[in-house]
Every structure is written in structure tokens, then in C-alpha cells.
Design a protein around this motif. Sequence first.
Motif, mmCIF file in Angstrom:
data_model
loop_
_atom_site.group_PDB
_atom_site.id
_atom_site.type_symbol
_atom_site.label_atom_id
_atom_site.label_comp_id
_atom_site.label_asym_id
_atom_site.label_seq_id
_atom_site.Cartn_x
_atom_site.Cartn_y
_atom_site.Cartn_z
ATOM 1 N N ASN A 113 0.746 -1.116 -0.015
ATOM 2 C CA ASN A 113 -0.175 0.041 -0.276
ATOM 3 C C ASN A 113 0.881 1.326 0.104
ATOM 4 O O ASN A 113 1.868 1.223 0.343
ATOM 5 C CB ASN A 113 -0.780 -0.112 1.282
ATOM 6 C CG ASN A 113 -1.964 1.315 1.217
ATOM 7 O OD1 ASN A 113 -2.588 1.464 0.199
ATOM 8 N ND2 ASN A 113 -2.234 1.594 2.623
ATOM 9 N N ASP A 114 0.147 2.376 -0.631
ATOM 10 C CA ASP A 114 0.807 3.694 -0.582
ATOM 11 C C ASP A 114 2.194 3.709 -1.131
ATOM 12 O O ASP A 114 3.130 4.404 -0.699
ATOM 13 C CB ASP A 114 0.775 4.234 0.861
ATOM 14 C CG ASP A 114 1.234 5.852 0.800
ATOM 15 O OD1 ASP A 114 0.743 6.326 0.106
ATOM 16 O OD2 ASP A 114 1.590 6.111 1.897
ATOM 17 N N VAL A 115 2.297 3.084 -2.470
ATOM 18 C CA VAL A 115 3.608 2.956 -3.034
ATOM 19 C C VAL A 115 3.661 4.356 -3.742
ATOM 20 O O VAL A 115 2.874 4.905 -4.380
ATOM 21 C CB VAL A 115 3.734 2.000 -4.179
ATOM 22 C CG1 VAL A 115 4.995 1.887 -5.057
ATOM 23 C CG2 VAL A 115 3.537 0.391 -3.244
ATOM 24 N N LYS A 116 4.946 5.003 -3.813
ATOM 25 C CA LYS A 116 4.811 6.425 -4.509
ATOM 26 C C LYS A 116 5.405 6.193 -5.824
ATOM 27 O O LYS A 116 5.548 5.102 -6.405
ATOM 28 C CB LYS A 116 6.398 7.172 -3.828
ATOM 29 C CG LYS A 116 6.499 7.082 -2.141
ATOM 30 C CD LYS A 116 5.308 7.993 -1.882
ATOM 31 C CE LYS A 116 5.448 8.250 -0.252
ATOM 32 N NZ LYS A 116 5.310 6.834 0.458
ATOM 33 N N ALA A 117 5.083 7.256 -6.474
ATOM 34 C CA ALA A 117 5.134 7.099 -8.022
ATOM 35 C C ALA A 117 6.137 6.892 -8.533
ATOM 36 O O ALA A 117 6.595 6.097 -9.646
ATOM 37 C CB ALA A 117 4.340 8.648 -8.685
ATOM 38 N N GLN A 118 7.296 7.517 -7.878
ATOM 39 C CA GLN A 118 8.692 7.258 -8.409
ATOM 40 C C GLN A 118 9.152 5.674 -8.258
ATOM 41 O O GLN A 118 9.926 5.372 -9.119
ATOM 42 C CB GLN A 118 9.774 8.159 -7.679
ATOM 43 C CG GLN A 118 9.860 7.893 -6.360
ATOM 44 C CD GLN A 118 9.077 8.983 -5.595
ATOM 45 O OE1 GLN A 118 7.793 9.278 -6.042
ATOM 46 N NE2 GLN A 118 9.319 9.449 -4.442
ATOM 47 N N SER A 119 8.569 5.110 -7.570
ATOM 48 C CA SER A 119 8.768 3.644 -7.089
ATOM 49 C C SER A 119 8.182 2.872 -8.280
ATOM 50 O O SER A 119 9.107 1.754 -8.949
ATOM 51 C CB SER A 119 8.252 3.136 -6.033
ATOM 52 O OG SER A 119 8.642 3.713 -4.897
ATOM 53 N N VAL A 120 7.426 3.194 -9.052
ATOM 54 C CA VAL A 120 6.525 2.632 -9.861
ATOM 55 C C VAL A 120 7.498 2.886 -11.296
ATOM 56 O O VAL A 120 7.971 2.009 -12.262
ATOM 57 C CB VAL A 120 5.160 3.016 -10.291
ATOM 58 C CG1 VAL A 120 4.668 2.277 -11.592
ATOM 59 C CG2 VAL A 120 4.260 2.531 -9.062
#
Length: 818
Positions: free
Chosen positions: A773-780
Motif C-alpha cells: 500500500n501507498d507506493v510512491k509514483a517514483q517507485s513505479v
Amino acid sequence: MDIQQDVITTAMNGSQSSQVQGNQTMLSKADVDAFSPKKVIYTLWKNKFFIVFCIGLASAIAWWKTYYATPVYTIGASIQVKDNRKSSSPVALLYSQDMFGGSKRLSSEVKFIRSYPFIRRVCEKMDMRVYYYQEGNIRTTEIYPVRFAPFEVIINIEADSNLRELPNYKIKFKDDQTFSLINADEEWDNARQYKFGETISESSTTFKILNKNLTSGTVYGFHFTNPSSLAREFLGRLSAYTEEDASLIRLNVVSSVPERAKDFITTIMQEYIAYGLEDKNLEAVRTIDFIDEQLSQIRDSLFLIENKIQNFKSNNKFVVGEDAIGRNLEQYSSLEEKNRELILKEKYLDYLITYIKENDNYKGITTPAAVGVEDGIASSLIGRLVDLQIQREIFLEKGSSKNPFLVEINIEIDKIRESLLEHLNNTKLNDKIAFEDIKSRLNLLDNQMNALPSAERKLLNINRLYSINEEIYILLLNKRMEASIAQAAAREDSQVLEPPFNYGAISPNAKQNYTIAILLGLLFPIGFIYVRNYFRSTIETLDDVKGISSVPILGVVMHSKKRKKENNTPLVNEQPKSALAEAFRSIRSNLLFLIGRVDRTSTLMISSSISGEGKSFCSANISISLASTGKRTVLVVADMRKPQMYVPMPNNEYSKDGLSTYLIGSKKLDEVVQATSIENLDIIHSGAVPPNPAELLMGVPMDELIKELKQQYDYIIIDTPPLGLVSDALILGKYADATVYIVRQDRTPIEKLKGLQRIYSEKMLKNVGIIFNDVKAQSVGVYGYGSYGGYGYGGYGYYEVNDADLPWWKRMINKVKK
């Protein structure tokens, strides 16, 4: 890792998976921190603004240092040392060799130039006893040449010679008559007032200050120095090296005041050339003094002999046997001339032996050629002895007497000194033999002369003695003339080939400063980031989850900035085409694979490790997603300690009666079940906070509740307290067909996730799956999570995306397009 493939594998190969899970050991933190290129890129990208800030800060510091640093320059010059062996001087033309010349060794000359006594002599010549400064807003600038200083400091010379401390003062112009003075480390509140021209005594120093053109409001400074400290300072800045093939000595001085450095090098070259002339003249003067002493003695002898001849002729008015006397006298004179040369050589050898034995300094020794003595071996040994003496003086003044090079020089001097003494003694023995031979031949001539009449023999003896002294006198006069000509024709052994030239600033080096700044700006934040990550205790990436736990991953829920900006919780029903809705649709599909195809009511338990991981948020969205399929769904808020509810309600009101009031028997089921604003979705609120929630969940009423709910609904969603904090979730686990465990990025502790792995391995809960949950966009974008929770974050053509959830650069592009 494909989500559905993981789930299918778990469902269809249960026995095999159980065996693997039973044998799996818990991974250590080292497994989480294992090196991965993707992880490195992700970590750097996540902290890109911090890295950019550090690079910018380091670059700003480099700019400050470059712009405001005091420039340091390199001043260079070169001296050409002439080779006297190829000399064409007047002395070399008149005589076979240059009487006081000799070949110079460049290495010895460099050592001499960089010797402390010589540099001190240069500093005394320059007379730099006072340094002047002007203070600015950023830096202090030295005033040089001193004639440009707006004031003059006159120091007492005797005080300067005894100056041990080097005081530093600041001066501020007050009016035409007075000024303020402080030490450099004092404040202006302690300033002393003086008049211009007044004698000032401070720090055991007496001086006066004269006003030339002081500016009001400007702070000036000055400090005293002495030749000793200046010599040490310049020695540290002076470098010298040779070019043997060109007979060059190159000098370089590093200084922040190029004009002073030029004056310093100029003075070095002038003093070096002058010192060579002084050394030559000193040798010539000593040689002339020695010859003059010998001439004085011979002159007295000639005067006495002339008187004897005059008296003899006055008393004897005849001349007899002049031809015989002449022949004998000519032969006798030849032998006497040789005898004279041996006597002169013996005197020189005695002088030389005495000088060597009684003196340690051999620079002032008179060479054999200077007095007309031909001895190549002695001349060579004396020349080498003088060279070694110069080198020894240089080393003695530069350092300790135990210097290994100095020890070697002393040993070589002793050996050459012994060799020279041995050679001189052997030469004296050989000359003694020759002297005895000449003496025997003279005795033979004397016997022959005895046959002549007594008067003739007496006259012959007197004439012979006169001839001998006359020859010696003429020889000494010739040698003195040679020495005088050599002294008058003495010329510089060196000349300035290249005057002092400024090669430019070597500091500050802008390129080097910025390179170091960028390197430090990169290394410091990267080091800080990885040290921080090494000691971090929370889950950061999906690979962290995979490395610690073998629990299947149901999906990834992206971080949303809408909640932060609008102070509400995003729900899938509000934006059915959003990335959030697509993520929970994917999670819903994966849950069906995890549970398997069944015709009865499915019960899902949703829990987490600690508070704040998004458990209630995920419970609400999973419930809404399941209800949207037309299935009757009920959400049971079983977290009676700290309940949170996000499902929209009619009029935004929740009933005060809920699970707790039902379990204690105060209310019936139909009284605690509330219809939500979502079709096919009901909710049972947690109710009032009871004192014993665990005991209530273990009671029979809870069994009856689940039984009744299974008769009315297709899906039962149980929102439980955190599994890692209380035992409520494990109590409710017996009702669950599947357990959804929420892991939040940068929130869930690593150790708690290890505890889930133990629960999963020991089958304490059924069909466990994880939602990241709550994964930051830059992680994607950087780490490759785009395949989870939808069609990929970058492919938002399949659904709507809020601008607030986009990276800043994509938001700017959208604004430009609009």
C-alpha cells in the motif's frame, strides 16, 4: 513476478507449497539489503532532490571559495651559470688557465641558493620589516609595494634586530592628527589613541606611524617581521631545479603577492651574481697579500746584496777572470734558479700544510697556480675540497649535524684532506731529494770556484746571491701582476637568462574546485542515503517484501496526493476509471484466485502489523469493489480499540450501536447492520469501545454473528486490529477463508513482516495475501512496479489519472498542453 500466477500456484499446489513453506527459513536483514542495480537506481531516484540539493550546495561553496579566495601566483625566472673551463676572459688569454676560475656544479649551486643564510641575506637586502594590509568586506588585501600604503610605520632598527614576537596591529583613521590602534585579536572597544609621529611602545616594540593618505572609515593593518622569519617563509615557497644540458637554474616562487615575488627573485639573482664576484675577489686578495709578503722579504734581501756589491767594488778596484767567472756564474745561476723554485715551493707547501691542519674552512685557500707552483694533483684535490666545504656549509645551515648527507660529506672531506696532506708530504720528500742533488752540484761548482782568486770568488758569490734574489723578485712581480689582472678582469660566472615572469594564478583552481564540489555533492548524499538505508527498519520496496516473505502479493496500491490536499479518503466508487479503482479491481481478481471458486459465502479478514498502514482504507475499497459486482457484501469493523471507517453513509452518520453492543447482547443483528451509500454494501460499526474486546471476540455471540451473516451475504469483510499489536486478528482468523495483510511502504517494520512469514509458514491463518500500500509514483516509474495493481502507471490511457497523483514534470506537460 506475476500476481495471478503466484496465486494459482499457491491454490493448486497446496501440498507442495506447504512443504516449501515449512522448510523455508526466515531471511535476515542482509537478504533485504542485498545489492540490486534496480534497487540502487530506485534509491537514488527516490532521493534525487536531496542529491541535487547537496550538489547545488557544494557548488555554491565552491563558487564562494573560487570567487572570494585570495589568488596565488607562480613567479619564475632562470639563471645561466657559465662554464669557466670554456672561458675566453682576459686572464685566460694571457695565461694558460683562469687563475681563480673553476667549473661549477649546478647541484651545489642550487643547494647554495636554497640555503637559509643566503635567503636571509636576500631578505635583509629587500628590507621588508613591515607588511601593510587593507581590510575589505570579504577579504583582507595586502598593500605592495609599500610606497602605495597610505601610511608609513617606522620601526626602531635595534628593536627590530631583537624582535622575537611578530606583533600584528589594526589602525583606523580618526582625524588628521590622531588614529586608533589595536592588536589584531582585540576589539575596537579596547583601541588606544595616538598621534601621528608619536613614539609608540607596544609588545616590546618601539615604532612611529606617519600619515600619508589615510582614508576615513577604512580599517588598515600592519605587522612586523624580521629576516629570520621571512627567510623561513620564503624557503617554503621557493623551488629550484637545474637543466644540466643548458647550464640553467630555474627558480619558482609561489605567492599571493606577485610583485613581491618578482622583487624577491630579482634580489636572489642579483645577490647570487654578486656573491660569486665577492668569492673570486676574496681569493685574489688573499693571493696578492701572500705575494706582497714574499716580495717585501726579497726586496730587503736585494737591498742588502746591492750594498754588499757596491762596497766590494769600492774596496776592490779590479776585475779578474771575468770569462771563467761568467761561465761558472751562468751554470751556478741555473742551479740556483732551480734551487730557488724548490725553496718557493717548499714555503708554499709549508703554508699549505699549516693551513690545512689549523683551519676547517678551506674556501680561502691559495691554489698552487696562484703562486706559480705547478702541481696538478694538489690543484685538483684543493678544488674538490673547496666544493665539499661549500656543500657542508649549506647542509649545516639547513639542518642537523646528524644529517646522513652531511656525514658523508664530512667523511669525504677527511679522506681528501688526508690524501692532500699525504701528497704534500710526499712532494716535500721528492723536492728534498732534488734539493740535495742541486746542493751537491752547487758544492761541486763551489769547489771549482775556490780555485779562483779570493776576491773574484767573493764577487762571484755576491753576484750569484743577487741574481738568485733578483729572479725570485721578478717571478713574484709577474705572479702579482697576474693576480691583479685576474682580480681586475673578474666577471660574473652567471647571468640572468629569463627575468621574473608571472605564469598566472595556480589557486584558486575553479575547475578543480567545481570537480571536487560535484564529487562531494554526490558522495556525501549517496553515502548518507545508504548508511541511513542500512539502518532502516521499515519496508521500502516490493523486493524487500519478496526477500522477507513468501506470502503471495495481491497487488500494489499507489500513493495518492488527493487525500493530503483535500483531507478525504479516495474511494473506488468516486473515480471508477482511476488508477486506484483499477488497482482494487486487480486485487479483487487476485483474491478470487486465492480463495478459489466456491458456492458459499466467503469471509475475508483484513489486518496489518501496526496502526497507520491503511488497513481500514483497503477494507473500505475492497468492500466497495466486491459490492460493485452485484454481490451482497458486509463490512464488519472488528477493530473495537481504534475504529476507522471510510465507507460513505447516508447523511454521513454512523450508528452508535455496533459490534460491541451486539456481542454483549444489547442489540440484535438487524439493529446494528447499517446500509451504506454503496449499493449491495452494508456495514457493522465497531460500536462503543468495550473494556475487553478480545474476550468478546472469543465468545459464542461472535460465532452466531458470522453464521447469520453467511446466510444473508455473499462476502463478509472483517476489518481487524493490527496483527502485530494485539491478538484479536488471530482470534478472528478461524472465520476467515482468506487473510489480506496490508504492508505500507516506509511504514511497516521489517521485523513485523518476518512475524507474518512465521504465521504463514505455520498455517496459523488460511490463504494469506499481501497488499503493498501507498507506493510512491517514483517507485513505479523507476523500480518497475507498473505491472501491479492495473495496466501500468505509465499507461493511464486505460483509466483517468488525477493531476495531483502525477509527477511534477508530467503535471507541467499537461498544463502546457491545456
